[in-house]
Design an enzyme around this catalytic site. Structure first.
Site, PDB file in Angstrom:
ATOM      1  N   ASP A  57       0.803  -1.224   0.000  1.00 25.41           N
ATOM      2  CA  ASP A  57       0.000   0.000   0.000  1.00 25.41           C
ATOM      3  C   ASP A  57       0.833   1.270   0.000  1.00 25.41           C
ATOM      4  OD1 ASP A  57       0.615  -0.676   2.885  1.00 25.41           O
ATOM      5  OD2 ASP A  57      -0.365   1.259   3.170  1.00 25.41           O
ATOM      6  N   ASP A 109       6.058   0.312   3.096  1.00 23.27           N
ATOM      7  CA  ASP A 109       6.492  -0.896   3.789  1.00 23.27           C
ATOM      8  C   ASP A 109       6.018  -2.130   3.016  1.00 23.27           C
ATOM      9  OD1 ASP A 109       7.741   0.551   5.928  1.00 23.27           O
ATOM     10  OD2 ASP A 109       5.744   1.015   6.666  1.00 23.27           O
ATOM     11  N   TYR A 157      -5.299   1.331   9.115  1.00 20.44           N
ATOM     12  CA  TYR A 157      -6.474   1.460   8.249  1.00 20.44           C
ATOM     13  C   TYR A 157      -7.747   1.056   8.988  1.00 20.44           C
ATOM     14  CZ  TYR A 157      -3.098   2.189   4.553  1.00 20.44           C
ATOM     15  OH  TYR A 157      -2.076   2.689   3.779  1.00 20.44           O
ATOM     16  N   GLU A 195       6.040   9.744   2.740  1.00 18.88           N
ATOM     17  CA  GLU A 195       5.684   8.393   2.306  1.00 18.88           C
ATOM     18  C   GLU A 195       4.681   8.426   1.155  1.00 18.88           C
ATOM     19  OE1 GLU A 195       4.670   4.051   4.288  1.00 18.88           O
ATOM     20  OE2 GLU A 195       4.047   5.863   5.351  1.00 18.88           O
TER      21      GLU A 195
END
Length: 474
Positions: free
Chosen positions: A80, A83, A219, A453
């Site tokens: 996603d 990572d 999430y 990120e």
């Protein structure tokens, strides 16, 4: 509100609008180049056995035994963000947005279209695996590559309607993308979308309750699962034209909350929210296209809510509810702010198309916003991201002369570079980072993951935005 306060607010809105206009016109951008790179980014997020056509060559095969310990093939899909985790909730939303981008603007993608289709199919192939066992939907893969990557699933006993319904939406939208290209694959996606939606609806519940310790805080579903069920039904109606899905949308919209914002009452949920968690504004924009040609009492709330959503974004609107940086970047609460700039810009250009088709404009009190005004606002956001900002920095890696060098991404930085001051050795071309702060400052630090990120759900809607502006510039 006093006359003085109104005057101050109006002056502020005019100043923001002027800044955004200057930013968007200060330099011409190569939207075609940015589009190519925004799609290429997804190859850098691939998990699994990579094909010979892989263009992001530093990304290698990974997680080749996902699911094998329980006898299920769960190899593939996307990481996603920075990572090595596969979270199916944001992955499914990213896939829905890629598919919607192609459905709206695929004809403008030219040579990039096959790569966009590959990006969608990489996800849908994985979702077919993740939903292959009736009564189960696999929803997450752990991050650690050195220990067993035991998968987590929702089921009848431990439901997860939000993630299941989002996967159904992704499969339904993607089935439309492939309908004229690969009819057999399209039919397979649509059949599975129906099955997964039925599962999500029949066994209702949030995956927060069953998998919260693993999916939170990353999430968690903060907006409830009802919006995903309606979103999934809306996409299934668009894909099938079957009345049962339309009736589901109409009957369940009242279940979402209603309220009053700045004196304007609204129904149908958090009408101004859209992203991997909240689908409310997306539902209203999507359904508005289905409703504008034959406006009726039952369809009017969707159009009304879509208009009200637009009014929350316009700096000159009396119901403005977002913030803008001094340089003109849209801000909403929460991290990775560019996810808001890209998703809301996508809705702006899509709704502008729908308004043009219906020969309508949006009214925000005494302010009348034409479709062209919506496009102008979206262009300001796109140009800011590509470098028309106070730092003259592109927030897309590999685009422009100045862009982030130290993004928070394991594959790009490699573990031994995490604490290094040197630039990332592997260039994740096309990655859009979280972006600057509300003062237009950017530290370019791997440790500052909120700003540095990249994520798939920042890029996915921007694919459509860039394809649109590519067509306009040519």
């Amino acid at each position: 509100m006093s006359a003085l306060h109104k005057m101050v607010g109006l002056v502020g809105a005019i100043m923001v609008a002027m800044v955004m206009t200057v930013a968007s016109s200060s330099s011409a951008h190569d939207y075609g180049d940015a589009l190519t790179k925004s799609i290429l980014f997804f190859e850098g997020q691939r998990s699994g056995k990579l094909p010979s056509s892989q263009r992001m060559t530093w990304r290698k095969d990974s997680a080749l035994r996902d699911g094998f310990e329980i006898g299920v093939d769960l190899v593939g899909g996307y990481y996603d963000a920075g990572d090595n985790v596969k979270f199916n909730f944001p992955m499914a939303f990213s896939t829905t947005m890629l598919a919607w981008s192609v459905l709206e603007f695929g004809k403008d993608m030219s040579s990039d279209l096959p790569h966009a289709l590959d990006a969608i199919r990489w996800a849908t192939d994985y979702f077919l695996k993740a939903t292959s066992i009736p009564g189960f939907v696999f929803v997450q893969r752990p991050e650690d590559m050195d220990t067993p990557r035991t998968p987590f699933a929702v089921s009848k006993q431990f439901p997860g309607s939000e993630v299941s319904a989002e996967i159904a939406a992704a499969l339904a939208a993607s089935s439309m993308v492939f309908r004229q290209i690969d009819r057999g694959y399209s039919a397979r996606l649509l059949k599975r979308a129906k099955m997964v939606f039925d599962f999500a609806d029949k066994y209702q519940g949030s995956y927060n309750d069953s998998l919260g310790q693993w999916v939170c805080p990353f999430y968690c579903d903060f907006s409830g699962y009802e919006d995903e069920l309606i979103w999934g039904a809306a996409w299934l109606f668009k894909a099938t034209k079957q009345s049962n899905y339309w009736n589901y949308v109409l009957q369940n919209m009242p279940k979402l909350d209603s309220g009053n914002t700045n004196g304007v009452s609204w129904v149908g949920g958090r009408f101004a929210e859209f992203g991997w968690d909240s689908k409310h504004a997306g539902i209203n924009v999507l359904v508005s296209q289905l409703s504008m040609s034959t406006i009726s009492a039952e369809s009017l709330p969707f159009i009304s809510n879509a208009d009200r959503f637009i009014c929350t974004l316009l700096p000159e609107s009396p119901t403005l509810s977002v913030s803008y940086s001094p340089g003109g970047l849209l801000f909403k609460p929460g991290g990775s702010n560019l996810q808001h700039a890209t998703t809301l810009s996508f809705l702006l250009v899509v709704y502008a198309r729908y308004l043009n088709q219906a020969k309508r404009a949006v009214r925000c009190g005494d302010v009348v916003a034409s479709p062209a005004r919506l496009v102008q606002l979206a262009k300001g956001q796109a140009d800011y991201i590509l470098g028309s900002n106070p730092l003259s920095m592109s927030y897309m890696v590999g685009y422009g002369e100045k862009f982030p060098q130290n993004i928070h991404h394991r594959g790009s930085s490699l573990p031994w570079y995490l604490c290094s001051e040197n630039p990332n050795p592997n260039l994740l071309i096309g990655a859009i980072v979280g972006g600057p702060d509300i003062k237009d400052a950017y530290a370019d630090s791997r440790e500052d993951f909120v700003h540095s990120e990249p994520t798939t759900y920042i890029n996915a809607p921007f694919v459509g935005v860039l394809a649109y502006f590519k067509s306009q510039s040519s």
